[in-house]
Design a protein around this motif. Structure first.
Motif, short mmCIF file in Angstrom:
data_model
loop_
_atom_site.label_atom_id
_atom_site.label_comp_id
_atom_site.label_asym_id
_atom_site.label_seq_id
_atom_site.Cartn_x
_atom_site.Cartn_y
_atom_site.Cartn_z
N LEU A 21 1.02 -1.00 0.26
CA LEU A 21 0.10 0.07 0.53
C LEU A 21 1.64 0.97 0.57
CD1 LEU A 21 -2.80 0.49 -0.43
CD2 LEU A 21 -2.78 1.09 2.81
N ILE A 22 0.55 1.98 -1.45
CA ILE A 22 1.55 3.24 -1.74
C ILE A 22 0.50 4.47 -1.38
CG2 ILE A 22 3.54 4.58 -2.72
CD1 ILE A 22 3.12 1.58 -3.95
N LEU A 23 1.32 5.78 -0.56
CA LEU A 23 0.89 6.70 -0.82
C LEU A 23 1.84 7.42 -1.88
CD1 LEU A 23 -0.80 8.66 0.19
CD2 LEU A 23 0.93 9.84 2.12
N ALA A 24 1.84 8.91 -2.40
CA ALA A 24 2.13 9.09 -3.33
C ALA A 24 2.41 10.71 -4.08
CB ALA A 24 2.60 7.64 -4.92
N ILE A 25 3.23 11.13 -3.95
CA ILE A 25 3.51 12.48 -3.54
C ILE A 25 4.01 12.62 -5.29
CG2 ILE A 25 3.23 14.66 -2.24
CD1 ILE A 25 3.26 13.35 -0.21
N GLU A 26 3.09 13.91 -5.86
CA GLU A 26 4.07 14.13 -6.89
C GLU A 26 3.68 16.40 -6.42
OE1 GLU A 26 5.54 14.92 -9.39
OE2 GLU A 26 4.76 16.35 -10.28
N SER A 27 4.37 16.67 -7.34
CA SER A 27 4.44 18.24 -7.26
C SER A 27 5.60 18.55 -7.06
CB SER A 27 4.45 18.96 -5.55
OG SER A 27 5.66 18.79 -5.04
N SER A 28 5.16 18.74 -8.63
CA SER A 28 6.87 19.11 -9.58
C SER A 28 6.73 20.42 -10.30
CB SER A 28 7.27 17.89 -10.49
OG SER A 28 6.18 17.68 -11.46
N VAL A 91 -0.88 2.41 5.77
CA VAL A 91 -0.65 2.62 4.90
C VAL A 91 0.95 2.12 4.37
CG1 VAL A 91 1.69 4.53 2.97
CG2 VAL A 91 -1.24 4.78 3.43
N ASP A 92 1.95 1.72 3.71
CA ASP A 92 3.32 0.70 4.02
C ASP A 92 4.34 1.70 4.31
OD1 ASP A 92 2.53 -2.59 4.81
OD2 ASP A 92 1.76 -1.85 2.65
N CYS A 93 4.34 2.51 2.79
CA CYS A 93 5.20 3.36 2.41
C CYS A 93 4.82 4.89 1.64
CB CYS A 93 6.16 2.53 1.42
SG CYS A 93 5.88 2.35 0.07
N ILE A 94 5.65 5.43 2.15
CA ILE A 94 5.66 7.03 0.88
C ILE A 94 6.06 7.33 -0.60
CG2 ILE A 94 5.33 9.67 1.49
CD1 ILE A 94 3.86 7.69 3.49
N ALA A 95 6.44 7.61 -1.06
CA ALA A 95 6.27 7.62 -2.03
C ALA A 95 7.17 9.26 -2.83
CB ALA A 95 6.03 6.85 -3.50
N VAL A 96 7.54 9.74 -3.32
CA VAL A 96 7.41 11.53 -3.97
C VAL A 96 7.98 11.22 -4.42
CG1 VAL A 96 9.29 12.10 -1.81
CG2 VAL A 96 7.58 13.60 -3.30
N GLN A 121 6.92 6.36 10.64
CA GLN A 121 8.88 5.58 10.75
C GLN A 121 8.32 4.09 9.68
OE1 GLN A 121 11.35 5.05 13.05
NE2 GLN A 121 10.90 7.25 12.54
N LYS A 122 7.84 5.21 8.50
CA LYS A 122 7.48 4.49 7.42
C LYS A 122 8.25 4.73 6.18
CE LYS A 122 2.77 4.37 7.75
NZ LYS A 122 2.93 3.22 8.60
N PRO A 123 8.87 3.98 4.86
CA PRO A 123 9.97 3.76 4.23
C PRO A 123 9.57 4.92 3.45
CG PRO A 123 9.11 1.33 4.30
CD PRO A 123 8.25 2.37 4.71
N LEU A 124 11.00 5.36 2.96
CA LEU A 124 10.58 6.93 1.77
C LEU A 124 11.27 6.25 0.12
CD1 LEU A 124 9.68 10.16 1.20
CD2 LEU A 124 11.93 10.15 2.43
N ILE A 125 10.81 6.25 -0.43
CA ILE A 125 11.00 6.21 -1.87
C ILE A 125 10.91 7.09 -2.68
CG2 ILE A 125 10.48 4.40 -3.73
CD1 ILE A 125 10.84 3.28 -1.36
N ALA A 126 11.77 7.78 -3.04
CA ALA A 126 12.48 9.70 -3.92
C ALA A 126 12.23 8.68 -5.68
CB ALA A 126 13.19 9.63 -3.77
N VAL A 127 11.02 9.22 -6.15
CA VAL A 127 11.12 9.08 -8.01
C VAL A 127 11.09 10.01 -8.76
CG1 VAL A 127 8.90 8.12 -9.18
CG2 VAL A 127 8.71 7.02 -6.84
N ASN A 128 11.85 9.40 -9.45
CA ASN A 128 12.41 10.36 -11.00
C ASN A 128 11.13 9.96 -11.72
OD1 ASN A 128 13.10 10.78 -13.53
ND2 ASN A 128 14.90 9.74 -13.03
#
Length: 353
Positions: A21-28, A91-96, A121-128
């Motif tokens: 379960l991923i929560l993903a944030i986009e603000s580019s 949520v399992d991890c946060i992506a951004v 304290q959830k993993p943070l995934i930095a996305v291109n």
């Protein structure tokens, strides 16, 4: 135990699951977007667009974009969780998105994501961001598998990428000056059309005929690269010439001629590359990928060559959180580690970074 150690331990424990379960944030740029995805299943995809705010300026104003991201991001995140019917604790991890894009806008999303990840304290995934656009295709077609070619067509990029795996890409051709979306916006301004230019030109072009000659970049050159500066300048010069001579500017014909030339180049280069590389699948990604003429041409000409073509639905072509969640899922499944809380935004990330 340090945050990064806890985060990576949790990542290792979830890697073999299909229901991450991923929560993903986009603000580019000018959309504040948050999505929730379980595996490949999209649960919510909330987008707060700033188009009406920036329309009066004829384009995105970075400082205004950043301020509006700051005001919107918390509410958009809460709405995404509510629509997905999940809590932040589940949520399992946060992506951004950490790049590419407008630095100030990126910083809002990155800072918010880091705070969420550290607090929970959830993993943070930095996305291109650019790879995120490619990954929108996995949502539209879950059984899509590399290798394939991807035409990335947006306001900041016009690139042909050879997608070798879920996370590895190789650039085969790219713009040497303006991106196609940037050219659409500049030409729209010359034609007196509002921002964003792409949809406006596509609509006006339906009323015209492609009867105004425009230059073809890299004509007779052995390259998959693009160039839109010359075409843009030719349109501007044509409009100025009409004004100086007191002639009527055939706006619809000029819009149609421009759109035909721009899309011809994208389709020809992409399919020529596919044939040369013996690749039987092409996908389209990015905001300009929503252009109907581009899609129709790519499908028609690819069919003649026995090449399959796929593209995301319109709502996944523009910037959105779903594509970031999709790429984060790919990264987790292929062994990515969590970013630490010193993660920084990078405005100049390249597609192969």
């Amino acid at each position: 135990m340090k945050y990064i150690d806890i985060a990576n331990k949790k990542l290792d424990e979830m890697r073999n699951r299909d229901d991450i379960l991923i929560l993903a944030i986009e603000s580019s740029c000018d959309e504040t977007a948050v999505a929730v995805m379980r595996g490949r299943e999209l649960l919510s995809n909330v987008i707060a667009s700033q188009i009406d705010i920036h329309k009066r300026f004829g384009g995105v104003v970075p400082e205004i974009a950043s301020r509006n991201h700051t005001m919107a991001i918390d509410n958009v995140t809460k709405q995404a969780l509510e629509e997905a019917n999940v809590t932040l604790e589940e949520v399992d991890c946060i992506a951004v998105t950490y790049g590419a894009g407008l630095l100030g806008a990126l910083l809002v999303g990155v800072s918010y994501a880091k705070a969420l990840a550290y607090a929970t304290q959830k993993p943070l995934i930095a996305v291109n961001h650019i790879k995120g656009h490619i990954s929108a295709n996995y949502i539209a077609k879950p059984d899509l598998q590399p290798p394939y070619l991807c035409l990335i067509a947006s306001g900041g990029h016009t690139t042909i990428a050879y997608v070798k795996s879920l996370v590895d890409v190789e650039i085969k051709g790219t713009t040497q000056d303006d991106a196609c979306g940037e050219a659409f916006d500049k030409v729209a301004r010359v034609l007196g059309l509002p921002y964003p230019g792409g949809p406006q030109i596509e609509q006006l072009a339906k009323e015209g005929v492609a009867n105004i000659p425009l230059p073809t970049p890299y004509k007779d050159k052995d390259t998959y690269d693009f160039s839109y500066s010359g075409i843009k300048t030719a349109v501007i010069n044509y409009a100025h010439k009409c004004e100086q001579k007191g002639e009527e500017l055939r706006r619809a014909d000029l819009a149609c001629s421009f759109q035909e030339k721009v899309t011809d180049i994208m389709v020809d280069n992409t399919l020529r590359c596919a044939v040369d590389m013996k690749v039987d699948t092409v996908v389209i990604a990015g905001g300009v990928g929503a252009n109907g003429v581009l899609r129709e041409k790519m499908e028609m000409r690819a069919k003649e060559k026995g090449i399959k073509v796929y593209y995301p639905p319109l709502k996944l072509c523009t910037d959105n959180g779903a594509m970031i969640a999709s790429q984060a899922y790919n990264m987790i499944k292929t062994g990515a580690k969590s970013s630490d809380i010193d993660l920084d935004a990078n405005a100049n990330v390249r597609v192969f970074d």
